[in-house]
Scaffold this motif. Structure first.
Motif, mmCIF file in Angstrom:
data_model
loop_
_atom_site.group_PDB
_atom_site.id
_atom_site.type_symbol
_atom_site.label_atom_id
_atom_site.label_comp_id
_atom_site.label_asym_id
_atom_site.label_seq_id
_atom_site.Cartn_x
_atom_site.Cartn_y
_atom_site.Cartn_z
ATOM 1 N N ILE A 81 0.866 -1.175 0.000
ATOM 2 C CA ILE A 81 0.000 0.000 0.000
ATOM 3 C C ILE A 81 0.900 1.221 0.000
ATOM 4 C CG2 ILE A 81 -1.728 1.295 1.272
ATOM 5 C CD1 ILE A 81 -2.716 -1.389 2.376
ATOM 6 N N ARG A 82 0.700 2.037 -1.017
ATOM 7 C CA ARG A 82 1.501 3.253 -1.145
ATOM 8 C C ARG A 82 0.633 4.455 -0.825
ATOM 9 N NH1 ARG A 82 3.762 3.247 -6.932
ATOM 10 N NH2 ARG A 82 4.345 5.293 -6.217
ATOM 11 N N PRO A 83 1.225 5.468 -0.200
ATOM 12 C CA PRO A 83 0.447 6.684 0.057
ATOM 13 C C PRO A 83 0.068 7.354 -1.254
ATOM 14 C CG PRO A 83 2.750 7.000 0.668
ATOM 15 C CD PRO A 83 2.579 5.564 0.262
ATOM 16 N N GLU A 84 -1.038 8.032 -1.221
ATOM 17 C CA GLU A 84 -1.501 8.754 -2.416
ATOM 18 C C GLU A 84 -0.487 9.841 -2.770
ATOM 19 O OE1 GLU A 84 -5.322 11.388 -3.893
ATOM 20 O OE2 GLU A 84 -5.414 10.290 -2.010
ATOM 21 N N GLU A 85 -0.152 9.897 -4.044
ATOM 22 C CA GLU A 85 0.783 10.937 -4.493
ATOM 23 C C GLU A 85 0.093 12.278 -4.525
ATOM 24 O OE1 GLU A 85 2.800 9.938 -8.107
ATOM 25 O OE2 GLU A 85 3.224 7.915 -7.421
#
Length: 89
Positions: A81-85
């Motif tokens: 899960i990547r943080p929203e850019e």
């Protein structure tokens, strides 16, 4: 960072009911979430076909039993899960 493309498991068919004409229908097969997805959605996650062998097995499957054998969560380390850019203003 390694990104692995995956294929989601589902089915599709064309049907003539309830309206006259062809209709393409899609579904997504789900399973219980793995630990990563559970933090976002505790009920379910899509089944992910993680290898070429998984895809081949899905495509040659001929029964509900075959599909059910593949209905399992992806390994926890397969999902990040990547943080929203943030978009530039």
């Amino acid at each position: 960072m390694l990104c692995v493309p995956t294929v989601s498991a589902g089915d599709r068919e064309t049907k003539r009911v309830p309206n006259i004409g062809d209709h393409t229908l899609f579904s997504i097969m789900t399973t219980e979430p793995n630990a990563v997805v559970e933090s976002i959605h505790e009920k379910a996650m899509p089944v992910m076909l993680m290898t070429p062998d998984d895809v081949a097995q899905w495509l040659r499957g001929s029964s509900v039993e075959d599909a059910s054998k593949m209905q399992k969560p992806a390994p926890d380390d397969a999902i990040v899960i990547r943080p929203e850019e943030k978009k530039a203003a």
